[in-house]
Design an enzyme around this catalytic site. Structure first.
Site, PDB file in Angstrom:
ATOM      1  N   GLU A 192      -1.291  -5.096   2.637  1.00 15.96           N
ATOM      2  CA  GLU A 192      -0.759  -6.451   2.783  1.00 15.96           C
ATOM      3  C   GLU A 192      -0.007  -6.652   4.094  1.00 15.96           C
ATOM      4  O   GLU A 192      -0.175  -7.665   4.772  1.00 15.96           O
ATOM      5  CB  GLU A 192       0.154  -6.795   1.586  1.00 15.96           C
ATOM      6  CG  GLU A 192      -0.577  -6.990   0.272  1.00 15.96           C
ATOM      7  CD  GLU A 192      -0.880  -5.677  -0.454  1.00 15.96           C
ATOM      8  OE1 GLU A 192      -0.514  -4.610   0.072  1.00 15.96           O
ATOM      9  OE2 GLU A 192      -1.471  -5.730  -1.542  1.00 15.96           O
ATOM     10  N   HIS A 206       1.336 -10.707 -12.964  1.00 15.50           N
ATOM     11  CA  HIS A 206       1.724 -11.156 -11.626  1.00 15.50           C
ATOM     12  C   HIS A 206       2.395 -12.530 -11.653  1.00 15.50           C
ATOM     13  O   HIS A 206       2.004 -13.435 -10.920  1.00 15.50           O
ATOM     14  CB  HIS A 206       0.507 -11.204 -10.703  1.00 15.50           C
ATOM     15  CG  HIS A 206      -0.181  -9.890 -10.541  1.00 15.50           C
ATOM     16  ND1 HIS A 206       0.459  -8.761 -10.101  1.00 15.50           N
ATOM     17  CD2 HIS A 206      -1.466  -9.522 -10.772  1.00 15.50           C
ATOM     18  CE1 HIS A 206      -0.394  -7.765 -10.053  1.00 15.50           C
ATOM     19  NE2 HIS A 206      -1.563  -8.184 -10.468  1.00 15.50           N
TER      20      HIS A 206
END
Lengths: 340, 325
Positions: free
Chosen positions: B61, B128
């Site tokens: 990321e 999430h």
């Protein structure tokens, strides 16, 4: 510093080494001396309280930015580190805008907003110094991606120190660059010290082995020898420019000063420091120049002209206005303020 | 008009911008051949994959958002899909510290036209959920878009792509495949920093975003039967914050309830409440009220998860209480 691109890029017939003639080496010397003297002057200015913030000086490492940037084109891009003055100057930043920036003046290249730790200039392909170790690596990867997708024959260089070898960003970017065959050259300035600790207490591997793990061509070079750095940089940059993917250049160099200016370096054995200062890129280059007929008198004239240029820049910076705070509230967003 | 879900509208907005501007490209984890989790990029690979403008990335990321910043500095207009807002902590440096600051530090010479997409929210997928947008409220230079409807989502996405500053684009999973919305067929943008009154009312202003707008609208229907009319202000972007629309509404109703699917402490409910207290205190007939997620990590068990997040009934109760003061 006024860049005179490509003067050091004249390859010899076999394309393997740069046979820098005296004029090329003299230009490399000029660039290194400019960085050295500029940072020495900054050190004084800092001690005098004329620099409103921390400084991380690269004295001792000048051959790396100068050698690498001599092999770059103006439209190539570099991402720098917290020790980034040399990268900015070697990529072509003018001393006037540089000193004014580090001294926090409105006339600085970033209008006094960036300072030493964020000095940047997109117009010369200098993507910025960065306060976070390894922070420039993914930015350089993105710049290389842009060169690639735009079909431009340019490369990006990610300068990083040995301290960044323990950062995840390096490992992520090595992978990304190899996966996508990015025109990215990883240039490690290995000065043996990551902030206040030696490399051997910070990194368990070797960069060469790390490069091998990703099948990225790796080369190491004596980072004190500017001609060797320039030649090695050219050998790494050209394949990247041809589309052959990322390259690694590890430059073994020396950090003469502390991690930050004012750091007493009590963690460092005096013999280590003496050994570091015994390796002087300027002295090495001066010795070669002497052998080619450029003697001490000519170098002294060059040094005087550098010193005059620096003093002109410092005087102008001292006289320049400090940034106006109301003005400095603008520009957080492209196109205007967010709110408030 | 066509009717689309938020997922369809966002993808359509991205595709239109990619057709309009060759510098727009998208990269992220499993967004190409796989199409993205929850079909977040469905169809983009088929249309643009062959030209290299839909890039599957490794699970890195920090590196891909940093590469987005670097590519934006070099004149591209990248969209980076980090899948979930739960991963925002991994990219705060690149998005906030690097991307957010560069325009300012360079005195306007560097521009970072970057969009970072992230899904989040308590909803049907039970995973999430984290809404970490408040972390980026502390890094000047980044904008935060938070659509509540498919129509707004498309218009905000197009505005975000055209913006020369980095934008975090939040996509609530409970809104993703649910209601269809009437979407104009012509080109339109919803500007960042412009809130919208989604329902007018005279008694209480409810300031909300994303899924909480839907809940506030449901609460408004219930309260209307009691003769209480609440005005629902949909922020649509947290940064820039549309202070004028918030304050105009509060001046009219004299009562403010701020609702977010985040913990109240240190978050955008606190910011909005402080704004009202500082700028509109004398207009208030009752203290500003806030509703947010309980100050716990989002719990797993369905019963706990449900209890941790404000629901329609909580909004109804808080609004009713405000009106009684």
């Amino acid at each position: 510093m006024t860049p005179e691109p490509a003067t050091a890029r004249r390859a010899s017939g076999d394309g393997d080494t740069v046979q820098a003639d005296a004029s090329v080496l003299l230009e490399l010397y000029r660039r290194m001396a400019t960085i050295r003297r500029a940072e020495e002057r900054l050190s004084q200015l800092f001690a005098d309280g004329a620099v409103p913030g921390f400084l991380h000086l690269s004295i001792g490492q000048e051959a790396v930015p100068v050698g690498v940037c001599a092999a770059l084109e103006p439209a190539d891009t570099v991402a720098s580190t917290h020790r980034g003055h040399g990268h900015a100057l070697a990529k072509g930043m003018a001393l006037e805008g540089f000193f004014a920036e580090i001294m926090g003046r409105a006339s600085g290249v970033c209008a006094g907003r960036g300072g030493s730790i964020h000095v940047a200039d997109m117009s010369i392909g200098m993507l910025g110094a960065n306060g976070i170790v390894g922070g420039g690596l993914p930015l350089a990867a993105g710049s290389a991606l842009a060169h690639q997708v735009k079909g431009r024959p340019n490369v990006a260089v990610a300068f990083f120190g040995d301290g960044a070898m323990a950062e995840g960003a390096l490992h992520e970017c090595l992978n990304l660059a190899r996966l996508w065959k990015l025109p990215l050259v990883f240039v490690c300035e290995n000065n043996g010290w990551g902030e206040f600790s030696p490399l051997e207490r910070q990194f368990a591997a070797k960069l060469a082995a790390l490069g091998a793990a990703f099948a990225i061509p790796y080369e190491e070079v004596d980072g004190i020898d500017v001609e060797a750095v320039a030649a090695a940089a050219q050998r790494r940059i050209e394949p990247a420019r041809r589309g052959e993917g990322p390259q690694i250049l590890e430059c073994f160099t020396q950090r003469w000063r502390g991690h930050y200016e004012g750091d007493p370096q009590k963690y460092r054995d005096p013999s280590n420091l003496d050994a570091a200062r015994g390796q002087d890129a300027l002295a090495v280059a001066a010795g070669r120049l002497a052998a080619q007929g450029i003697g001490a008198a000519q170098l002294a004239r060059l040094e005087r002209s550098i010193a005059e240029h620096i003093e002109t820049a410092v005087t102008a910076a001292r006289a320049a206005a400090e940034p106006d705070f109301e003005t400095a509230l603008a520009g957080v967003y492209a196109g205007g303020r967010a709110h408030g | 008009m066509i009717r689309q879900t938020m997922q369809e509208a966002i993808v359509a907005g991205i595709a239109e911008e990619m057709r309009r501007d060759a510098d727009v490209f998208i990269m992220g984890l499993d967004i190409g051949r796989f199409g993205g989790p929850l079909n977040s990029c469905k169809g983009l690979w088929e249309e643009f994959g062959a030209t290299g403008r839909v890039i599957d990335t490794p699970i890195s990321e920090g590196a891909i958002v940093g590469a987005g910043v670097g590519a934006a500095l070099a004149g591209k207009r990248p969209i980076v899909d980090i899948m979930f807002l739960e991963y925002l902590p991994l990219v705060i440096q690149q998005l906030g510290c690097d991307g957010g600051a560069m325009h300012y530090y360079s005195a306007g010479k560097a521009r970072v036209p970057l969009v970072v997409r992230a899904k989040y929210g308590v909803g049907p997928y039970h995973g999430h959920p984290y809404d970490f947008h408040a972390w980026l409220m502390q890094t000047p230079g980044v904008k935060i878009a938070v659509p509540a409807t498919a129509r707004d989502a498309k218009g905000l996405m197009k505005a975000a792509i055209r913006d020369d500053s980095p934008v975090l684009f939040m996509e609530h999973m409970a809104l993703y495949h649910g209601l269809r919305d009437a979407i104009p067929e012509e080109d339109y943008v919803v500007p960042l920093g412009v809130a919208e009154v989604k329902r007018a009312g005279r008694d209480v202003t409810v300031i909300a975003s994303a899924a909480m707008v839907r809940r506030a609208l449901a609460a408004a229907q219930a309260l209307a039967k009691e003769g209480i009319e609440i005005e629902v202000v949909d922020l649509r972007s947290i940064v820039p914050l549309d202070e004028a629309t918030i304050l105009d509404s509060v001046r009219k109703t004299g009562r403010a309830l701020v609702v977010q699917e985040t913990v109240c402490f240190g978050g955008s409910t606190a910011e909005v409440a402080a704004l009202i207290a500082e700028r509109s205190f004398r207009d208030l007939k009752a203290p500003v009220r806030r509703l947010g997620t309980a100050y716990v990590p989002v719990p797993f068990a369905r019963s706990l998860e449900k209890a941790a997040v404000p629901d329609d009934a909580a909004i109804v109760a808080a609004a009713r209480d405000l009106v009684s003061q």
